[in-house]
Design a protein around this motif. Sequence first.
Motif, PDB file in Angstrom:
ATOM      1  N   GLY A 187       6.097   3.136  10.491  1.00  0.00           N
ATOM      2  CA  GLY A 187       6.135   2.823  11.917  1.00  0.00           C
ATOM      3  C   GLY A 187       5.619   3.957  12.792  1.00  0.00           C
ATOM      4  N   ALA A 188       5.155   5.058  12.181  1.00  0.00           N
ATOM      5  CA  ALA A 188       4.661   6.201  12.958  1.00  0.00           C
ATOM      6  C   ALA A 188       3.510   5.801  13.870  1.00  0.00           C
ATOM      7  N   SER A 189       2.753   4.767  13.483  1.00  0.00           N
ATOM      8  CA  SER A 189       1.585   4.376  14.294  1.00  0.00           C
ATOM      9  C   SER A 189       1.985   3.962  15.714  1.00  0.00           C
ATOM     10  N   ASN A 190       3.257   3.597  15.922  1.00  0.00           N
ATOM     11  CA  ASN A 190       3.708   3.232  17.276  1.00  0.00           C
ATOM     12  C   ASN A 190       3.869   4.431  18.197  1.00  0.00           C
ATOM     13  N   VAL A 191       4.022   5.618  17.635  1.00  0.00           N
ATOM     14  CA  VAL A 191       4.354   6.775  18.474  1.00  0.00           C
ATOM     15  C   VAL A 191       3.400   7.956  18.277  1.00  0.00           C
ATOM     16  N   PHE A 192       2.584   7.909  17.210  1.00  0.00           N
ATOM     17  CA  PHE A 192       1.670   9.016  16.935  1.00  0.00           C
ATOM     18  C   PHE A 192       0.275   8.590  17.353  1.00  0.00           C
ATOM     19  N   ASP A 193      -0.285   9.264  18.346  1.00  0.00           N
ATOM     20  CA  ASP A 193      -1.592   8.862  18.847  1.00  0.00           C
ATOM     21  C   ASP A 193      -2.711   9.471  18.016  1.00  0.00           C
ATOM     22  N   ARG A 194      -2.759  10.784  17.966  1.00  0.00           N
ATOM     23  CA  ARG A 194      -3.820  11.413  17.178  1.00  0.00           C
ATOM     24  C   ARG A 194      -3.502  12.889  16.931  1.00  0.00           C
ATOM     25  N   GLY A 195      -4.254  13.476  15.994  1.00  0.00           N
ATOM     26  CA  GLY A 195      -4.077  14.893  15.694  1.00  0.00           C
ATOM     27  C   GLY A 195      -5.424  15.596  15.650  1.00  0.00           C
ATOM     28  N   PHE A 196      -5.427  16.860  16.043  1.00  0.00           N
ATOM     29  CA  PHE A 196      -6.643  17.681  16.022  1.00  0.00           C
ATOM     30  C   PHE A 196      -6.389  18.848  15.079  1.00  0.00           C
ATOM     31  N   ILE A 197      -7.099  18.866  13.943  1.00  0.00           N
ATOM     32  CA  ILE A 197      -6.931  19.990  13.022  1.00  0.00           C
ATOM     33  C   ILE A 197      -8.070  20.952  13.326  1.00  0.00           C
TER      34      ILE A 197
ATOM     35  N   ASP B 126       4.503   2.654  -2.874  1.00  0.00           N
ATOM     36  CA  ASP B 126       5.024   2.737  -1.508  1.00  0.00           C
ATOM     37  C   ASP B 126       4.083   3.556  -0.626  1.00  0.00           C
ATOM     38  N   ARG B 127       4.474   3.710   0.633  1.00  0.00           N
ATOM     39  CA  ARG B 127       3.647   4.397   1.635  1.00  0.00           C
ATOM     40  C   ARG B 127       3.180   5.778   1.179  1.00  0.00           C
ATOM     41  N   LEU B 128       4.109   6.572   0.630  1.00  0.00           N
ATOM     42  CA  LEU B 128       3.737   7.940   0.239  1.00  0.00           C
ATOM     43  C   LEU B 128       2.787   7.937  -0.950  1.00  0.00           C
ATOM     44  N   LYS B 129       3.012   7.014  -1.896  1.00  0.00           N
ATOM     45  CA  LYS B 129       2.140   6.964  -3.079  1.00  0.00           C
ATOM     46  C   LYS B 129       0.744   6.502  -2.670  1.00  0.00           C
ATOM     47  N   ILE B 130       0.664   5.562  -1.739  1.00  0.00           N
ATOM     48  CA  ILE B 130      -0.648   5.085  -1.280  1.00  0.00           C
ATOM     49  C   ILE B 130      -1.387   6.208  -0.537  1.00  0.00           C
ATOM     50  N   LYS B 131      -0.662   6.956   0.305  1.00  0.00           N
ATOM     51  CA  LYS B 131      -1.297   8.093   0.982  1.00  0.00           C
ATOM     52  C   LYS B 131      -1.821   9.105  -0.042  1.00  0.00           C
ATOM     53  N   GLU B 132      -1.002   9.387  -1.055  1.00  0.00           N
ATOM     54  CA  GLU B 132      -1.375  10.368  -2.078  1.00  0.00           C
ATOM     55  C   GLU B 132      -2.618   9.893  -2.854  1.00  0.00           C
ATOM     56  N   SER B 133      -2.590   8.629  -3.300  1.00  0.00           N
ATOM     57  CA  SER B 133      -3.725   8.096  -4.056  1.00  0.00           C
ATOM     58  C   SER B 133      -4.982   8.088  -3.198  1.00  0.00           C
ATOM     59  N   ALA B 134      -4.856   7.654  -1.941  1.00  0.00           N
ATOM     60  CA  ALA B 134      -6.030   7.572  -1.058  1.00  0.00           C
ATOM     61  C   ALA B 134      -6.616   8.952  -0.802  1.00  0.00           C
TER      62      ALA B 134
ATOM     63  N   ILE C   1      -4.424   0.583   4.835  1.00  0.00           N
ATOM     64  CA  ILE C   1      -3.085   0.100   5.186  1.00  0.00           C
ATOM     65  C   ILE C   1      -2.077   0.732   4.226  1.00  0.00           C
ATOM     66  N   ALA C   2      -1.335   1.730   4.737  1.00  0.00           N
ATOM     67  CA  ALA C   2      -0.391   2.471   3.889  1.00  0.00           C
ATOM     68  C   ALA C   2       0.942   1.739   3.753  1.00  0.00           C
ATOM     69  N   GLY C   3       1.177   0.750   4.633  1.00  0.00           N
ATOM     70  CA  GLY C   3       2.415  -0.025   4.544  1.00  0.00           C
ATOM     71  C   GLY C   3       3.603   0.707   5.128  1.00  0.00           C
ATOM     72  N   PRO C   4       4.823   0.175   5.069  1.00  0.00           N
ATOM     73  CA  PRO C   4       5.126  -1.131   4.476  1.00  0.00           C
ATOM     74  C   PRO C   4       4.647  -2.312   5.327  1.00  0.00           C
ATOM     75  N   THR C   5       4.373  -2.119   6.618  1.00  0.00           N
ATOM     76  CA  THR C   5       3.867  -3.222   7.441  1.00  0.00           C
ATOM     77  C   THR C   5       2.379  -3.026   7.668  1.00  0.00           C
ATOM     78  N   GLY C   6       1.756  -3.945   8.423  1.00  0.00           N
ATOM     79  CA  GLY C   6       0.349  -3.782   8.773  1.00  0.00           C
ATOM     80  C   GLY C   6      -0.594  -4.645   7.957  1.00  0.00           C
ATOM     81  N   ALA C   7      -0.072  -5.313   6.911  1.00  0.00           N
ATOM     82  CA  ALA C   7      -0.942  -6.144   6.078  1.00  0.00           C
ATOM     83  C   ALA C   7      -1.307  -7.429   6.817  1.00  0.00           C
ATOM     84  N   THR C   8      -2.468  -8.002   6.509  1.00  0.00           N
ATOM     85  CA  THR C   8      -2.854  -9.317   7.029  1.00  0.00           C
ATOM     86  C   THR C   8      -3.166 -10.209   5.832  1.00  0.00           C
ATOM     87  N   ASN C   9      -3.576 -11.449   6.111  1.00  0.00           N
ATOM     88  CA  ASN C   9      -3.893 -12.373   5.013  1.00  0.00           C
ATOM     89  C   ASN C   9      -4.995 -11.847   4.112  1.00  0.00           C
ATOM     90  N   THR C  10      -5.979 -11.209   4.730  1.00  0.00           N
ATOM     91  CA  THR C  10      -7.123 -10.770   3.931  1.00  0.00           C
ATOM     92  C   THR C  10      -7.042  -9.290   3.574  1.00  0.00           C
TER      93      THR C  10
END
Lengths: 411, 411
Positions: free
Chosen positions: A292-302, B388-396, B353-362
């Motif tokens: 749910g971070a996407s609701n409150v985190f806009d962007r980051g500048f590294i 899960d979210r952390l594993k998807i971030k790590e793999s990506a 889409i790292a989840g757990p929400t945000g998925a669509t039909n396609t």
Amino acid sequence: MVAEIICVGTELLLGQIVNTNAQYLSQKLAELGIDLYFQTTVGDNLIRLKNAIEIASKRADILIFTGGLGPTSDDITREAVCEYFGKRLILDQEILHRIENYFKRIGVKMPEINKKQAYVPEGAIILENKHGTAPGLIIEENNKIAILLPGPPFEMQPMFEEYVIPYLERFSNQKIFSRVLKFVGIGESSIEERLKDLIENQTDPSLALYAKPFEVELRISTKKSSKDLAKDLLDQMESRVRALLGEYIYGVDNQTLEEVIVEMLMQKGLKVSVAESCTGGLICNKITNVPGASNVFDRGFITYSNQAKIKELGVSDQALKNFGAVSHEVAKQMALGALNNSLADIAISTTGIAGPTGATNTKPVGLVYVGIATKNYVDSFEFRFSGDRLKIKESASKAALNVLRRALISY
Amino acid sequence: MVAEIICVGTELLLGQIVNTNAQYLSQKLAELGIDLYFQTTVGDNLIRLKNAIEIASKRADILIFTGGLGPTSDDITREAVCEYFGKRLILDQEILHRIENYFKRIGVKMPEINKKQAYVPEGAIILENKHGTAPGLIIEENNKIAILLPGPPFEMQPMFEEYVIPYLERFSNQKIFSRVLKFVGIGESSIEERLKDLIENQTDPSLALYAKPFEVELRISTKKSSKDLAKDLLDQMESRVRALLGEYIYGVDNQTLEEVIVEMLMQKGLKVSVAESCTGGLICNKITNVPGASNVFDRGFITYSNQAKIKELGVSDQALKNFGAVSHEVAKQMALGALNNSLADIAISTTGIAGPTGATNTKPVGLVYVGIATKNYVDSFEFRFSGDRLKIKESASKAALNVLRRALISY
């Protein structure tokens, strides 16, 4: 009742994996109020496992095994326990059916060797395995109890919580209940000093401090016969600690600093942006680990290079020349830049020397500035951290998140 | 010679810490070619520790202890071992002097209780502790050897490497030598299939595969009497594996993907910039974990919102509307934007889409696009990750780093 843990697996004796099962089970037994005096680890070897069972039976009432329930010839825990207790292994049709269904579900034909897992000791209590094929087993014989659990933690832990805890609760009339208060922005020794009277004069609940990088945990524990009795005591002690040090407590039990911050931002309907130099993306990564971070985190500048700080954040050439990139002034300009170049309501920044190189005569490794900006003000804070590059990044990211947390409290 | 490990500490029986000492020592003993059949953990209790020593003495020649060497009355390993072997504890002036110096160095007056640590069993070999006050001890008696080591890993491990390994080497004429090849961009089962002949027909060196998120390790091991004999064999096997799968091997032993990339960038005199959406800063964080990253990492854009992708990276409204943020097209535009808005020679991007929400039909959770851009070309790749979210971030993040690695090879 006294328990003993026996972990079975040659991979443990070769050091190929760390034994997290022993820790998990020990912790749960402590919470259950069941004494544990020994843990033993033994390889996939029938004679040596039987030797371990014989020794454990002399000094404990409840023997808890993990591992060795798989389908291959290496897996010998069932056999060793049956031989020791003089039990026969018999085919259980229902378990066989369940194992066949498990393979159907994952779309694979059941290998013939898995049939072995449907053989169970006569009279055993069967514990369903919802995450694998090996069922757990409880055998009661001659005033001894043997509890056989699968080795993989993701199979063992849910089985333990669902079946074994309710089973073991009858053997203990007092459980340990605890609550963890999580501190940030204050050191372990300062907490100890401020809580001196509480820690020294308090036997129930007991208090124990654990230091982590830029974070300290206080565990409040009590042994009671019911959750309600414990809750009152824990609530009272939490209030007393909060009265003394409440401003440094960011969360309770398993909460992380970033979870607390994402929740605060959501509740206040605010967005944050982040400008990172020395932390190099770690703050953004922590925030975006929270669902749910996407609701409150806009962007980051590294912005690692000076040019990036100038172009992306509008940091002035002047400030970089006069004060250097690692300075109060640049930290403030970075935070302001992150605020003004985004849709955020609040912004934080970091600039510092993570090491091992980059230090100067006046600026040592570990020197970090954290900036913060809102529409109404901009500020910065100086920190000096010790440790290697990764520890400095970790400490600096927590320090910045804590600056954000404190600003959000009064936002 | 057979060894046995005895870990002493009530905190282990309460599950407050995980027993990494047991894993570390087991691994080292395996490398030394010394057999290990049991590990025992016991609390800070004299009677039970003596019980553990008695049992271990019957089944092993070398007893290795960790923990219980501290200055408090809880610390009883020295006493228990001395009682078992019938040794007296005598004050060692040199050790006392060393402990006093240790406290001088950290600017603290030596507490009186630390004097206890200068009492050592008569005739013991003393192992200097360079990171704490408790010296290690080796006692040889009645064809048994007891090795006492401090509990904190940062004290125990350097002591083991400097003193105990050379001491133990005499008891083993063959050691295990191994080399780890690290694969990325290919699955465990594909590697197994391609190496089938090698794995099945090979007994020396032996081959073993370990899967990690978006990464697989192949351990090549051989038991030999000398490093040179082992090296030839390991070199030959590495060549055979590289001939079949070399393009997927990014490193050897402890190298990380980001270390390999920072080194490649340095050698080629190139700079990279990164645009992250679903990985949320993890790629920048990994790269900046490598010392010296500031020479090759220019900047990162963590563009979580669509507005950030448009403003910071110049992603077109059109592309976001027609294809969505999670698409080949947006991944490419992000990479191009990161290249054009920085001083970098090459840029990578992630959107997914790292989840757990945000998925669509396609577009399911785990769908990730990685973009790459240089002055000469732009490209993108589609991945589907599970977990899960952390594993998807790590793999990506690893997938993106591998896209960068492959591009750098031919840059």
